[in-house]
Design a protein around this motif. Structure first.
Motif, PDB file in Angstrom:
ATOM      1  N   CYS A 129       0.829  -1.213   0.000  1.00  0.00           N
ATOM      2  CA  CYS A 129       0.000   0.000   0.000  1.00  0.00           C
ATOM      3  C   CYS A 129       0.862   1.262   0.000  1.00  0.00           C
ATOM      4  O   CYS A 129       0.489   2.273  -0.601  1.00  0.00           O
ATOM      5  N   ILE A 130       2.024   1.213   0.664  1.00  0.00           N
ATOM      6  CA  ILE A 130       2.936   2.357   0.664  1.00  0.00           C
ATOM      7  C   ILE A 130       3.767   2.385  -0.607  1.00  0.00           C
ATOM      8  O   ILE A 130       4.015   3.451  -1.192  1.00  0.00           O
ATOM      9  N   ILE A 131       4.199   1.223  -1.061  1.00  0.00           N
ATOM     10  CA  ILE A 131       4.990   1.147  -2.296  1.00  0.00           C
ATOM     11  C   ILE A 131       4.207   1.693  -3.474  1.00  0.00           C
ATOM     12  O   ILE A 131       4.763   2.396  -4.344  1.00  0.00           O
ATOM     13  N   ASN A 132       2.911   1.408  -3.507  1.00  0.00           N
ATOM     14  CA  ASN A 132       2.069   1.841  -4.629  1.00  0.00           C
ATOM     15  C   ASN A 132       1.324   3.148  -4.357  1.00  0.00           C
ATOM     16  O   ASN A 132       0.482   3.546  -5.158  1.00  0.00           O
ATOM     17  N   CYS A 133       1.637   3.808  -3.237  1.00  0.00           N
ATOM     18  CA  CYS A 133       0.956   5.055  -2.895  1.00  0.00           C
ATOM     19  C   CYS A 133       1.397   6.161  -3.849  1.00  0.00           C
ATOM     20  O   CYS A 133       2.561   6.590  -3.836  1.00  0.00           O
ATOM     21  N   GLU A 134       0.496   6.651  -4.667  1.00  0.00           N
ATOM     22  CA  GLU A 134       0.831   7.628  -5.698  1.00  0.00           C
ATOM     23  C   GLU A 134       0.980   9.047  -5.164  1.00  0.00           C
ATOM     24  O   GLU A 134       1.444   9.933  -5.881  1.00  0.00           O
ATOM     25  N   SER A 135       0.591   9.266  -3.898  1.00  0.00           N
ATOM     26  CA  SER A 135       0.711  10.607  -3.336  1.00  0.00           C
ATOM     27  C   SER A 135       2.023  10.805  -2.566  1.00  0.00           C
ATOM     28  O   SER A 135       2.423  11.940  -2.293  1.00  0.00           O
ATOM     29  N   LEU A 136       2.709   9.707  -2.216  1.00  0.00           N
ATOM     30  CA  LEU A 136       3.888   9.785  -1.361  1.00  0.00           C
ATOM     31  C   LEU A 136       5.050  10.429  -2.102  1.00  0.00           C
ATOM     32  O   LEU A 136       5.495   9.940  -3.143  1.00  0.00           O
ATOM     33  N   VAL A 137       5.573  11.510  -1.507  1.00  0.00           N
ATOM     34  CA  VAL A 137       6.677  12.273  -2.097  1.00  0.00           C
ATOM     35  C   VAL A 137       7.946  12.142  -1.259  1.00  0.00           C
ATOM     36  O   VAL A 137       9.052  12.138  -1.789  1.00  0.00           O
ATOM     37  N   ASP A 138       7.784  12.032   0.060  1.00  0.00           N
ATOM     38  CA  ASP A 138       8.928  12.066   0.975  1.00  0.00           C
ATOM     39  C   ASP A 138       8.800  10.910   1.968  1.00  0.00           C
ATOM     40  O   ASP A 138       7.791  10.792   2.661  1.00  0.00           O
ATOM     41  N   LEU A 139       9.834  10.059   2.045  1.00  0.00           N
ATOM     42  CA  LEU A 139       9.816   8.913   2.947  1.00  0.00           C
ATOM     43  C   LEU A 139      11.099   8.885   3.766  1.00  0.00           C
ATOM     44  O   LEU A 139      12.204   8.914   3.214  1.00  0.00           O
ATOM     45  N   LYS A 140      10.942   8.820   5.105  1.00  0.00           N
ATOM     46  CA  LYS A 140      12.082   8.716   6.015  1.00  0.00           C
ATOM     47  C   LYS A 140      11.841   7.546   6.957  1.00  0.00           C
ATOM     48  O   LYS A 140      10.792   7.468   7.593  1.00  0.00           O
ATOM     49  N   ILE A 141      12.825   6.671   7.033  1.00  0.00           N
ATOM     50  CA  ILE A 141      12.748   5.524   7.936  1.00  0.00           C
ATOM     51  C   ILE A 141      14.031   5.482   8.748  1.00  0.00           C
ATOM     52  O   ILE A 141      15.124   5.348   8.191  1.00  0.00           O
ATOM     53  N   CYS A 142      13.892   5.589  10.073  1.00  0.00           N
ATOM     54  CA  CYS A 142      15.048   5.601  10.964  1.00  0.00           C
ATOM     55  C   CYS A 142      14.858   4.553  12.056  1.00  0.00           C
ATOM     56  O   CYS A 142      13.782   4.461  12.649  1.00  0.00           O
ATOM     57  N   PHE A 143      15.898   3.807  12.322  1.00  0.00           N
ATOM     58  CA  PHE A 143      15.905   2.856  13.439  1.00  0.00           C
ATOM     59  C   PHE A 143      16.836   3.384  14.529  1.00  0.00           C
ATOM     60  O   PHE A 143      17.780   4.129  14.249  1.00  0.00           O
ATOM     61  N   ASP A 144      16.566   2.987  15.763  1.00  0.00           N
ATOM     62  CA  ASP A 144      17.452   3.407  16.849  1.00  0.00           C
ATOM     63  C   ASP A 144      18.642   2.469  16.994  1.00  0.00           C
ATOM     64  O   ASP A 144      19.610   2.787  17.679  1.00  0.00           O
ATOM     65  N   GLN A 145      18.594   1.297  16.367  1.00  0.00           N
ATOM     66  CA  GLN A 145      19.725   0.381  16.270  1.00  0.00           C
ATOM     67  C   GLN A 145      19.595  -0.346  14.942  1.00  0.00           C
ATOM     68  O   GLN A 145      18.535  -0.369  14.334  1.00  0.00           O
TER      69      GLN A 145
END
Length: 471
Positions: free
Chosen positions: A155-171
């Motif tokens: 659903c996120i991969i095919n989301c046509e509105s998504l312009v900016d994606l940030k994914i951060c882990f603490d480890q």
């Protein structure tokens, strides 16, 4: 006649609405779009609490397009702070569910930020992302306090509105990249503390983002990568940082950057190779090697520098670490080397005090049109127990066969340097301790800088800069 002083209090104003509770409330009197803009900077739980203050704000919490959900803010505002993390996590999940379900679904979500303690086998985050995709989310920021893998849902991969994606882990955690193409409108991608397990899958993932312009891989690890191939037709800014990785992932990895639109490039780490095929518009480069040439054979060092110099010879802004400078000095020392940075206008060097004169002047000789020079001095005692930084500093002493102490005399060239005669206007020296090498370099720059307009010296033990001007 006594004069009564005027009151310094701000006079109360009325919004003319007739509501006693809002009388004199200037914040409520502001235009609605300004109030919404102010609310966009608040955590969502504070927006919900503020909605009970004024009748005008009553429905803001269900229509605000910016959602900032932070489990730590939530925990601080709980009346019972003795709850365990697991209990707090359950309450926080209920709160996020309530926020997403109670909102006006006719309003698209512009920004969704989530700070969340992800427990193993906890799949509720995937249900939240499904709601976000249906609400046409534009910016998605996930900060997950967990070491469990995360798989990006379709659903996120095919989301046509998504312009900016940030994914951060603490480890360090594994991010399971999609095998199918997607992210048709994604322009900004930021990944932090991600473990990449498959070089081909990472390369295919990046190349499948058709309009990606900014890619940052911050403090990421690349397990057993032999080749890191970044190929994206519209990529303009690329940052690869594996400097703090304990596995030294890039040391045996060749980095290939094939991005024809690339303008800015930043690399922290010491790969076995670095090349820029088909990248002709590169303007701004920062390369921070954490290992000097003593960690490579002579042939490996020459191979590394030959490919790099071909890719960065036309840039305008360049920043280099001391370790990279060691490789470069070995390369330009070869009689057949004709490396020259004719378009270079701004140069920043991180240099060892013991080699400040040699390395700087060598580089100036190869930068005929340089206009601005910044030098940051490093010392062995600055690093303490930081072995990585210590190695980066020591290398310049090895390549020239010098010992670990400041030289007694500095031999400066007598020949004119083209950029100092015609172009160099600004010099900045940072962390100057005024030892003999540094003072000799200052004298040389002042004496030979025929068009020099300003020199700024920032002492290591001073809280303010000292400026010397030559007219």
């Amino acid at each position: 006649m006594a004069v009564t002083p005027r009151s310094c209090k701000i006079p109360r104003t009325s919004n003319g609405g007739g509501d006693d509770e809002d009388d004199g409330d200037r914040l409520s009197s502001l235009p609605e779009h300004i109030i919404r803009h102010i609310f966009s900077f608040l955590d969502t739980i504070n927006v919900v609490r503020a909605s009970s203050v004024s009748r005008k704000w009553r429905y803001f919490s269900v229509s605000v397009p910016h959602l900032n959900l932070n489990i730590f803010t939530f925990w601080l505002l709980l009346l019972n702070k003795k709850d365990s993390m697991q209990v707090t996590n359950e309450k926080f999940k209920d709160f996020v569910n309530w926020v997403l379900m109670s909102q006006d679904w006719s309003v698209d979500i512009q920004n969704f930020s989530l700070y969340y303690w992800k427990i193993r086998d906890d799949n509720i985050i995937y249900r939240w992302m499904n709601v976000l995709a249906r609400r046409n989310v534009q910016q998605l920021y996930l900060r997950l306090f967990s070491d469990t893998p995360l798989e990006l849902p379709l659903c996120i991969i095919n989301c046509e509105s998504l312009v900016d994606l940030k994914i951060c882990f603490d480890q360090y955690s594994v991010l399971k990249l999609p095998e199918s193409p997607g992210f048709t409108r994604l322009k900004f991608l930021y990944l932090s503390m991600v473990e990449f397990m498959d070089s081909m899958l990472l390369g295919n993932f990046v190349s499948s983002c058709p309009v990606l312009e900014n890619l940052t891989m911050d403090d990421c690890t690349f397990h057993d990568f032999k080749i890191l191939d970044i190929a994206a037709p519209r990529l303009k800014n690329l940052i690869i940082d594996s400097l703090t990785s304990a596995d030294e992932d890039l040391f045996n990895c060749e980095v290939i950057v094939a991005c024809p639109s690339l303008v800015s490039f930043k690399l922290l780490g010491t790969p076995s190779g670095l090349s820029f095929p088909g990248t002709n518009g590169l303007q701004n480069v920062f390369i921070f090697f954490n290992h000097g040439p003593e960690h490579r054979t002579v042939e490996e060092g020459h191979h590394l520098m030959d490919s790099i110099l071909r890719g960065i010879c036309n840039i305008k802004v360049l920043k280099l670490s001391a370790a990279f400078l060691g490789f470069l000095l070995l390369a330009v020392a070869k009689p057949e080397c004709s490396a020259a940075f004719y378009n270079l206008k701004s140069l920043t060097l991180l240099v060892s005090v013991d080699e400040s004169d040699q390395s700087t002047i060598q580089f100036l000789n190869h930068s005929p049109n340089l206009e601005a020079l910044s030098i940051i001095f490093t010392r062995l005692e600055d690093w303490g127990d930081n072995d990585v930084a210590l190695s980066a500093t020591r290398h310049t002493l090895v390549i020239c066969g010098k010992s670990n102490h400041v030289t007694d005399s500095c031999k400066m060239p007598n020949d004119d340097i083209s950029c100092m005669t015609y172009h160099l206007k600004k010099v900045e020296l940072i962390d100057v301790a005024c030892n003999k090498n540094e003072l000799e370099l200052v004298k040389f720059l002042l004496k030979n800088g025929h068009v020099l307009q300003k020199m700024s010296i920032r002492g290591k033990y001073l809280n303010y800069p000292t400026r010397l001007s030559q007219k």
